[in-house]
Design a protein around this motif. Structure first.
Motif, PDB file in Angstrom:
ATOM      1  N   SER A 167       0.852  -1.189   0.000  1.00 44.76           N
ATOM      2  CA  SER A 167       0.000   0.000   0.000  1.00 44.76           C
ATOM      3  C   SER A 167       0.885   1.236   0.000  1.00 44.76           C
ATOM      4  O   SER A 167       2.099   1.151   0.221  1.00 44.76           O
ATOM      5  CB  SER A 167      -0.912   0.015   1.238  1.00 44.76           C
ATOM      6  N   CYS A 168       0.273   2.388  -0.265  1.00 44.05           N
ATOM      7  CA  CYS A 168       0.895   3.686  -0.002  1.00 44.05           C
ATOM      8  C   CYS A 168       2.196   3.914  -0.776  1.00 44.05           C
ATOM      9  O   CYS A 168       3.298   3.800  -0.241  1.00 44.05           O
ATOM     10  CB  CYS A 168       1.144   3.855   1.495  1.00 44.05           C
ATOM     11  N   GLN A 169       2.023   4.253  -2.043  1.00 41.05           N
ATOM     12  CA  GLN A 169       3.203   4.533  -2.873  1.00 41.05           C
ATOM     13  C   GLN A 169       3.171   6.010  -3.252  1.00 41.05           C
ATOM     14  O   GLN A 169       2.478   6.415  -4.167  1.00 41.05           O
ATOM     15  CB  GLN A 169       3.244   3.602  -4.090  1.00 41.05           C
ATOM     16  N   GLY A 194      -4.469   0.254  -1.122  1.00 40.95           N
ATOM     17  CA  GLY A 194      -4.850   1.672  -1.150  1.00 40.95           C
ATOM     18  C   GLY A 194      -3.702   2.645  -1.098  1.00 40.95           C
ATOM     19  O   GLY A 194      -2.570   2.311  -0.761  1.00 40.95           O
ATOM     20  N   ASP A 195      -4.021   3.900  -1.456  1.00 42.57           N
ATOM     21  CA  ASP A 195      -3.037   4.944  -1.713  1.00 42.57           C
ATOM     22  C   ASP A 195      -2.111   4.519  -2.849  1.00 42.57           C
ATOM     23  O   ASP A 195      -0.891   4.552  -2.743  1.00 42.57           O
ATOM     24  CB  ASP A 195      -2.262   5.339  -0.444  1.00 42.57           C
ATOM     25  N   TYR A 196      -2.765   4.156  -3.963  1.00 36.84           N
ATOM     26  CA  TYR A 196      -2.027   3.817  -5.187  1.00 36.84           C
ATOM     27  C   TYR A 196      -1.381   5.071  -5.749  1.00 36.84           C
ATOM     28  O   TYR A 196      -0.292   5.024  -6.312  1.00 36.84           O
ATOM     29  CB  TYR A 196      -2.992   3.206  -6.204  1.00 36.84           C
ATOM     30  N   ILE A 197      -2.101   6.196  -5.648  1.00 33.93           N
ATOM     31  CA  ILE A 197      -1.514   7.510  -5.951  1.00 33.93           C
ATOM     32  C   ILE A 197      -1.690   8.396  -4.719  1.00 33.93           C
ATOM     33  O   ILE A 197      -2.455   8.065  -3.799  1.00 33.93           O
ATOM     34  CB  ILE A 197      -2.199   8.220  -7.142  1.00 33.93           C
ATOM     35  N   TYR A 198      -0.975   9.521  -4.708  1.00 34.90           N
ATOM     36  CA  TYR A 198      -1.279  10.614  -3.789  1.00 34.90           C
ATOM     37  C   TYR A 198      -1.728  11.786  -4.652  1.00 34.90           C
ATOM     38  O   TYR A 198      -1.102  12.085  -5.674  1.00 34.90           O
ATOM     39  CB  TYR A 198      -0.065  10.958  -2.917  1.00 34.90           C
ATOM     40  N   GLU A 199      -2.807  12.416  -4.229  1.00 35.06           N
ATOM     41  CA  GLU A 199      -3.447  13.440  -5.047  1.00 35.06           C
ATOM     42  C   GLU A 199      -2.738  14.783  -4.965  1.00 35.06           C
ATOM     43  O   GLU A 199      -2.976  15.658  -5.807  1.00 35.06           O
ATOM     44  CB  GLU A 199      -4.922  13.589  -4.605  1.00 35.06           C
ATOM     45  N   ASP A 249      -7.843   6.593   0.910  1.00 30.41           N
ATOM     46  CA  ASP A 249      -8.301   7.983   0.738  1.00 30.41           C
ATOM     47  C   ASP A 249      -7.609   8.735  -0.392  1.00 30.41           C
ATOM     48  O   ASP A 249      -8.228   9.504  -1.124  1.00 30.41           O
ATOM     49  CB  ASP A 249      -8.165   8.762   2.047  1.00 30.41           C
ATOM     50  N   HIS A 250      -6.286   8.519  -0.558  1.00 28.39           N
ATOM     51  CA  HIS A 250      -5.539   9.401  -1.473  1.00 28.39           C
ATOM     52  C   HIS A 250      -5.860   9.188  -2.949  1.00 28.39           C
ATOM     53  O   HIS A 250      -5.447  10.008  -3.780  1.00 28.39           O
ATOM     54  CB  HIS A 250      -4.039   9.267  -1.222  1.00 28.39           C
ATOM     55  N   GLU A 251      -6.586   8.156  -3.271  1.00 28.62           N
ATOM     56  CA  GLU A 251      -7.064   8.035  -4.645  1.00 28.62           C
ATOM     57  C   GLU A 251      -8.079   9.142  -4.954  1.00 28.62           C
ATOM     58  O   GLU A 251      -8.411   9.377  -6.115  1.00 28.62           O
ATOM     59  CB  GLU A 251      -7.708   6.664  -4.882  1.00 28.62           C
ATOM     60  N   GLY A 418      -3.453  -1.397   5.532  1.00 24.66           N
ATOM     61  CA  GLY A 418      -2.345  -0.553   5.090  1.00 24.66           C
ATOM     62  C   GLY A 418      -2.413   0.776   5.812  1.00 24.66           C
ATOM     63  O   GLY A 418      -2.539   0.816   7.024  1.00 24.66           O
ATOM     64  N   ASP A 419      -2.260   1.852   5.073  1.00 19.86           N
ATOM     65  CA  ASP A 419      -2.607   3.219   5.490  1.00 19.86           C
ATOM     66  C   ASP A 419      -1.582   3.934   6.351  1.00 19.86           C
ATOM     67  O   ASP A 419      -1.355   5.120   6.158  1.00 19.86           O
ATOM     68  CB  ASP A 419      -3.983   3.207   6.188  1.00 19.86           C
ATOM     69  N   ILE A 420      -0.971   3.276   7.324  1.00 17.88           N
ATOM     70  CA  ILE A 420      -0.207   4.052   8.303  1.00 17.88           C
ATOM     71  C   ILE A 420       1.312   3.967   8.114  1.00 17.88           C
ATOM     72  O   ILE A 420       2.069   4.440   8.957  1.00 17.88           O
ATOM     73  CB  ILE A 420      -0.604   3.715   9.764  1.00 17.88           C
ATOM     74  N   HIS A 421       1.754   3.394   6.996  1.00 20.92           N
ATOM     75  CA  HIS A 421       3.159   3.506   6.587  1.00 20.92           C
ATOM     76  C   HIS A 421       4.119   2.873   7.588  1.00 20.92           C
ATOM     77  O   HIS A 421       5.288   3.261   7.668  1.00 20.92           O
ATOM     78  CB  HIS A 421       3.553   4.976   6.342  1.00 20.92           C
ATOM     79  N   THR A 422       3.624   1.936   8.338  1.00 14.56           N
ATOM     80  CA  THR A 422       4.434   1.206   9.314  1.00 14.56           C
ATOM     81  C   THR A 422       3.829  -0.189   9.448  1.00 14.56           C
ATOM     82  O   THR A 422       2.664  -0.394   9.087  1.00 14.56           O
ATOM     83  CB  THR A 422       4.428   1.893  10.697  1.00 14.56           C
ATOM     84  N   SER A 450       6.582   3.594  -0.337  1.00 17.43           N
ATOM     85  CA  SER A 450       7.517   4.723  -0.264  1.00 17.43           C
ATOM     86  C   SER A 450       7.036   5.874   0.624  1.00 17.43           C
ATOM     87  O   SER A 450       7.832   6.752   0.941  1.00 17.43           O
ATOM     88  CB  SER A 450       7.790   5.276  -1.671  1.00 17.43           C
ATOM     89  N   SER A 451       5.769   5.899   1.015  1.00 19.85           N
ATOM     90  CA  SER A 451       5.262   7.019   1.810  1.00 19.85           C
ATOM     91  C   SER A 451       5.993   7.093   3.140  1.00 19.85           C
ATOM     92  O   SER A 451       6.184   6.078   3.804  1.00 19.85           O
ATOM     93  CB  SER A 451       3.773   6.851   2.075  1.00 19.85           C
ATOM     94  N   GLY A 452       6.382   8.315   3.523  1.00 20.46           N
ATOM     95  CA  GLY A 452       7.121   8.476   4.770  1.00 20.46           C
ATOM     96  C   GLY A 452       8.631   8.493   4.559  1.00 20.46           C
ATOM     97  O   GLY A 452       9.398   8.499   5.509  1.00 20.46           O
TER      98      GLY A 452
HETATM   99 FE   LIG Z   1      -0.833   6.408   2.740  1.00 21.84          FE
END
Ligand SMILES: [Fe+2]
Length: 526
Positions: A167-169, A194-199, A249-251, A418-422, A450-452
């Protein structure tokens, strides 16, 4: 969209034989054009560069079918991907071998400007539990070859299923090196949670910059997805395995809840934005036509069986949730979090989930979804504070699911998040505030691609709160993905981490291996 199934294909075998040679000659497959096109189809498109800059993908495998995807975009960041305002004929073929000696299905379909020249092909008539290779062609341009894999028959007594989830790229926060390593694994499928993209528009000191401002329009979201799909590591992962995707959410917009944006935009305006975001999501994911959005609504939750061993319930905790309670910020649980009707799934999805679990004969029941289900007290010391974006903020739903696990006992529930980058591995107790209550399920929260940015072993905050959350059995703050090897008697989760994402080339290692035993919910060291 024109779809030619293998069964129909077999009925056209003479024409297929005639056109098999045509493919080899680099000739468009005119003879196999089926159905009525909505717009005039350009039969001999000419591109001075490859239109396959976004790679290929496959998804949502069943025992006899899979979705194939690509999008034509010779100039990926340009409006419309640099495509003419015309429909274009795209040939595709599926083979049993890497060299395309044994072709089992081929046809043409149409890539239309109204759908960003995205191509979704639903191929059926395939054999269960085996790899297939596929490629597309436009004019003289051929796409990269993708490999996919069908699921076992639903009744099959499967010995082992291997999945990975990620998740979260965030493009700007790092390279997708984890995908490069994921592509080298031996997997049946990849779950993207989720969070395939960040807007967001470009932020300060990006590792690499995004094009365009914050995505809010169809063109903006299309450009963002196009840019992400140009990433060679992400392309490698898509070309290696079928993806089973859901969003967070970031989609659309950070922390949105149903029809409420983060900025509390007027409802109508936000629903227009959501419709644009959902359309672009569909256009860029290997999803079946039944998932196609209608305006601001997109039916994304669904189930996929992997024999009698694994059942996947893919959930959507964004589209139907009620507003975030308690002011929406980290806080103690207020009345709003417990209010009757507070829901993260929506009533229909919750009922669907419970009915589905009741009917499923699988040994392991995976809930593949976005946000952490386990309770997580975020402050050290006696006060308790929780994120209002996760299951804990929606007590009626969170407790209903735990009650269902406890009372109806679906075999081996495992929640993936996913979601919380940890990374977090959690025992889910029947009563989350009571550590003595029975453990009814297991949750594995995966870190980000990669987020974070580079990440670290553990932050000071998380070090401080771990003792207050004894149901957390493992935590790590590095980037990566999660590999799950699922057998009849044991589920093994390997947290695969990379030491950095701020530059390419990181190696991968297994940071921890954790086990769930059949019939015994909860996390144990391997
Ligand atoms: Fe995220």
């Amino acid at each position: 969209m024109i779809v030619l199934t293998r069964r129909r294909f077999l009925g056209h075998s003479a024409r297929v034989l005639a056109t098999a040679a045509a493919w080899a000659d680099g000739f468009p497959l005119d003879a196999l054009r089926t159905g009525a096109a909505a717009a005039p189809v350009q039969t001999h498109p000419r591109f001075d560069r490859s239109p396959f800059t976004l790679g290929v993908a496959s998804g949502d495998p069943t025992d006899d079918a899979v979705v194939l995807w690509t999008r034509l975009a010779p100039d990926p960041l340009a409006p419309g991907g640099g495509m003419p305002e015309e429909a274009v004929r795209v040939a595709w073929e599926v083979a049993e071998d890497e060299r395309f000696a044994h072709i089992v299905a081929r046809a043409t379909t149409e890539a239309a400007p109204l759908r960003a020249h995205a191509v979704h092909v639903e191929v059926d008539g395939l054999r269960p539990a085996r790899p297939y290779w596929y490629r597309f062609r436009v004019g003289s341009w051929e796409s990269p070859v993708g490999r996919t894999r069908t699921a076992p028959e639903p009744s099959a007594d499967v010995e082992r299923v291997r999945l990975a989830f990620a998740s979260c790229q965030h493009w700007e926060q790092g390279y997708f090196t984890a995908h490069r390593h994921l592509a080298q694994e031996d997997l049946d499928a990849v779950l993207f949670l989720g969070d395939y993209i960040y807007e967001y528009g470009s932020q300060e000191n990006p590792v690499r910059a995004v094009a365009g401002p914050e995505a809010t329009t169809l063109e903006g979201y299309r450009q963002r997805y196009a840019q992400y799909h140009t990433d060679p590591d992400l392309q490698a992962a898509h070309a290696a395995f079928p993806f089973i995707v859901t969003w967070d959410d970031h989609e659309v917009d950070n922390d949105y809840a149903n029809d409420l944006s983060q900025e509390n935009d007027p409802r109508e305006a936000f629903l227009r934005r959501r419709a644009a975001a959902y359309q672009a999501y569909f256009e860029h994911m290997p999803l079946r036509a039944v998932r196609r959005p209608r305006g601001p609504d997109m039916p994304l939750y669904r189930s996929l069986p992997y024999g009698r061993l694994v059942d996947l319930s893919v959930l959507d905790t964004r589209q139907y949730r009620t507003p975030k309670p308690c002011g929406g910020r980290q806080s103690a649980l207020c009345d709003g979090a417990r209010a009757a009707g507070a829901t993260i799934l929506g009533e229909r999805q919750r009922e669907w989930l419970f009915d589905h679990l009741a009917a499923s004969p699988a040994r392991w029941h995976v809930l593949a979804q976005q946000v952490m289900m386990a309770r997580l007290d975020l402050v050290a010391g006696p006060p308790e504070e929780f994120s209002m974006d996760k299951w804990t903020a929606y007590q009626p739903d969170a407790q209903a699911v735990l009650d269902y696990f406890g009372a109806r006992k679906p075999s081996n529930p495992v929640v993936l998040s996913g979601d919380i980058h940890t990374s977090w591995a959690c025992d889910l107790h029947a009563q989350p505030a009571d550590q003595r209550s029975p453990i009814v399920a297991t949750e594995f929260v995966g870190t980000s691609i990669s987020s974070g940015r580079d990440g670290l072993e553990i932050s000071a905050r998380n070090q401080a709160i771990l003792p207050e959350n004894p149901h957390i059995k493992f935590h790590n703050g590095q980037r990566g993905y999660v590999r799950c090897t699922i057998g009849r008697d044991r589920w093994t989760t390997d947290y695969r981490v990379v030491p950095f994402v701020s530059r390419p080339g990181a190696s991968v290692e297994t940071r921890a291996s954790l086990v769930v035993e059949n019939g015994r919910p909860g996390v144990h060291r391997a």
